[in-house]
Scaffold this motif. Structure first.
Motif, PDB file in Angstrom:
ATOM      1  N   ALA A  38     -43.325 -66.553   3.698  1.00  0.00           N
ATOM      2  CA  ALA A  38     -43.455 -67.635   4.672  1.00  0.00           C
ATOM      3  C   ALA A  38     -42.917 -68.957   4.134  1.00  0.00           C
ATOM      4  O   ALA A  38     -42.216 -69.686   4.847  1.00  0.00           O
ATOM      5  N   THR A  39     -43.222 -69.285   2.890  1.00  0.00           N
ATOM      6  CA  THR A  39     -42.782 -70.565   2.330  1.00  0.00           C
ATOM      7  C   THR A  39     -41.264 -70.640   2.261  1.00  0.00           C
ATOM      8  O   THR A  39     -40.660 -71.606   2.732  1.00  0.00           O
ATOM      9  N   GLY A  40     -40.638 -69.625   1.702  1.00  0.00           N
ATOM     10  CA  GLY A  40     -39.175 -69.604   1.609  1.00  0.00           C
ATOM     11  C   GLY A  40     -38.519 -69.528   2.970  1.00  0.00           C
ATOM     12  O   GLY A  40     -37.495 -70.164   3.215  1.00  0.00           O
ATOM     13  N   GLY A  41     -39.112 -68.754   3.870  1.00  0.00           N
ATOM     14  CA  GLY A  41     -38.558 -68.634   5.212  1.00  0.00           C
ATOM     15  C   GLY A  41     -38.564 -69.960   5.933  1.00  0.00           C
ATOM     16  O   GLY A  41     -37.551 -70.397   6.488  1.00  0.00           O
ATOM     17  N   ALA A  95     -35.567 -58.278  14.267  1.00  0.00           N
ATOM     18  CA  ALA A  95     -34.827 -58.081  15.521  1.00  0.00           C
ATOM     19  C   ALA A  95     -35.517 -58.791  16.673  1.00  0.00           C
ATOM     20  O   ALA A  95     -34.867 -59.415  17.517  1.00  0.00           O
ATOM     21  N   GLY A  96     -36.835 -58.729  16.707  1.00  0.00           N
ATOM     22  CA  GLY A  96     -37.582 -59.366  17.777  1.00  0.00           C
ATOM     23  C   GLY A  96     -37.497 -60.883  17.741  1.00  0.00           C
ATOM     24  O   GLY A  96     -37.632 -61.542  18.771  1.00  0.00           O
ATOM     25  N   GLU A  97     -37.284 -61.450  16.572  1.00  0.00           N
ATOM     26  CA  GLU A  97     -37.190 -62.906  16.404  1.00  0.00           C
ATOM     27  C   GLU A  97     -35.751 -63.402  16.364  1.00  0.00           C
ATOM     28  O   GLU A  97     -35.513 -64.591  16.183  1.00  0.00           O
ATOM     29  N   ALA A  98     -34.794 -62.489  16.496  1.00  0.00           N
ATOM     30  CA  ALA A  98     -33.380 -62.885  16.382  1.00  0.00           C
ATOM     31  C   ALA A  98     -33.031 -63.993  17.360  1.00  0.00           C
ATOM     32  O   ALA A  98     -33.344 -63.904  18.544  1.00  0.00           O
ATOM     33  N   PRO A  99     -32.390 -65.041  16.868  1.00  0.00           N
ATOM     34  CA  PRO A  99     -32.012 -66.129  17.765  1.00  0.00           C
ATOM     35  C   PRO A  99     -30.798 -65.768  18.601  1.00  0.00           C
ATOM     36  O   PRO A  99     -30.042 -64.851  18.260  1.00  0.00           O
ATOM     37  N   VAL A 147     -30.857 -66.494   6.468  1.00  0.00           N
ATOM     38  CA  VAL A 147     -31.631 -66.217   5.255  1.00  0.00           C
ATOM     39  C   VAL A 147     -33.095 -66.598   5.475  1.00  0.00           C
ATOM     40  O   VAL A 147     -34.000 -65.910   5.000  1.00  0.00           O
ATOM     41  N   GLY A 148     -33.339 -67.672   6.223  1.00  0.00           N
ATOM     42  CA  GLY A 148     -34.709 -68.036   6.539  1.00  0.00           C
ATOM     43  C   GLY A 148     -35.409 -66.937   7.320  1.00  0.00           C
ATOM     44  O   GLY A 148     -36.571 -66.590   7.040  1.00  0.00           O
ATOM     45  N   LEU A 149     -34.709 -66.372   8.302  1.00  0.00           N
ATOM     46  CA  LEU A 149     -35.266 -65.252   9.060  1.00  0.00           C
ATOM     47  C   LEU A 149     -35.478 -64.048   8.143  1.00  0.00           C
ATOM     48  O   LEU A 149     -36.485 -63.344   8.248  1.00  0.00           O
ATOM     49  N   THR A 150     -34.558 -63.824   7.212  1.00  0.00           N
ATOM     50  CA  THR A 150     -34.701 -62.728   6.255  1.00  0.00           C
ATOM     51  C   THR A 150     -35.997 -62.884   5.461  1.00  0.00           C
ATOM     52  O   THR A 150     -36.782 -61.950   5.335  1.00  0.00           O
ATOM     53  N   PRO A 158     -45.303 -60.689   8.068  1.00  0.00           N
ATOM     54  CA  PRO A 158     -43.843 -60.636   8.210  1.00  0.00           C
ATOM     55  C   PRO A 158     -43.465 -60.542   9.683  1.00  0.00           C
ATOM     56  O   PRO A 158     -44.124 -59.867  10.463  1.00  0.00           O
ATOM     57  N   VAL A 159     -42.418 -61.250  10.055  1.00  0.00           N
ATOM     58  CA  VAL A 159     -41.966 -61.221  11.447  1.00  0.00           C
ATOM     59  C   VAL A 159     -41.022 -60.044  11.651  1.00  0.00           C
ATOM     60  O   VAL A 159     -40.443 -59.514  10.709  1.00  0.00           O
ATOM     61  N   ASP A 160     -40.872 -59.637  12.880  1.00  0.00           N
ATOM     62  CA  ASP A 160     -39.925 -58.600  13.264  1.00  0.00           C
ATOM     63  C   ASP A 160     -38.554 -59.257  13.376  1.00  0.00           C
ATOM     64  O   ASP A 160     -38.326 -60.069  14.283  1.00  0.00           O
TER      65      ASP A 160
END
Length: 175
Positions: free
Chosen positions: A101-104, A164-168, A91-94, A160-162
């Motif tokens: 940014a704050t919620g993430g 898929a690109g940021e997927a852990p 959810v943070g990544l979402t 906003p981050v990508d």
């Protein structure tokens, strides 16, 4: 659908039937959306990790969170914090991918805090130590922004981050 009626599932429980995009944002009724994850699907821990990784890799962390939530709600009590923490990371990544940014950052840190107790155990092969590092680094990046400051000296919010690109990586070496 009028404003006074509510979407209901077959058992009469309130369920929002609006289609959603890949990040779980509601779309207008009738718009094409991304197929939702079925709820309350019994999965083994290995199936849970594999399905969540597939969704994360596809840039669908909201949907991965739903997979983790099933494990959190149906798994043994000794693992609830593990699955809850993983759901919070997703959810943070979402939120980070939606530009919140704050919620993430908050959810990435909350999820990492829940996972910290599992750091040395590597439950189900999950690379908890690497996830803790990933969550901390991403939380810092989205919270502080990478574009300098705005007038008044405040950090410029991160773009906003990508997703898929940021997927852990849930397991070391998996891709």
């Amino acid at each position: 659908m009028d404003a006074t009626s509510r979407d209901r599932d077959s058992e009469g429980r309130a369920r929002n039937a609006r289609p959603r995009d890949g990040l779980g944002r509601p779309l207008p009724y009738g718009a094409p959306g991304v197929e939702r994850q079925p709820e309350q699907v019994p999965r083994t821990p290995d199936e849970t990790v594999r399905e969540a990784q597939r969704l994360l890799d596809a840039g669908m962390p909201f949907h991965a969170h739903e997979v983790f939530e099933d494990a959190w709600k149906s798994g043994p009590s000794s693992e609830r914090e593990l699955w809850r923490g993983l759901a919070q990371l997703a959810v943070g990544l979402t939120h980070a991918a939606r530009g919140n940014a704050t919620g993430g950052a908050r959810l990435l840190r909350r999820g990492a805090s829940a996972l910290a107790a599992f750091r040395d155990a590597r439950p189900h092969g999950i690379a908890v130590d690497a996830l803790l590092d990933w969550a901390g680094e991403l939380a810092h990046r989205v919270e502080t922004g990478e574009g300098g400051t705005v007038p008044g000296g405040r950090a410029r919010p991160a773009e906003p981050v990508d997703a898929a690109g940021e997927a852990p990586r849930l397991r070391s070496g998996s891709r």
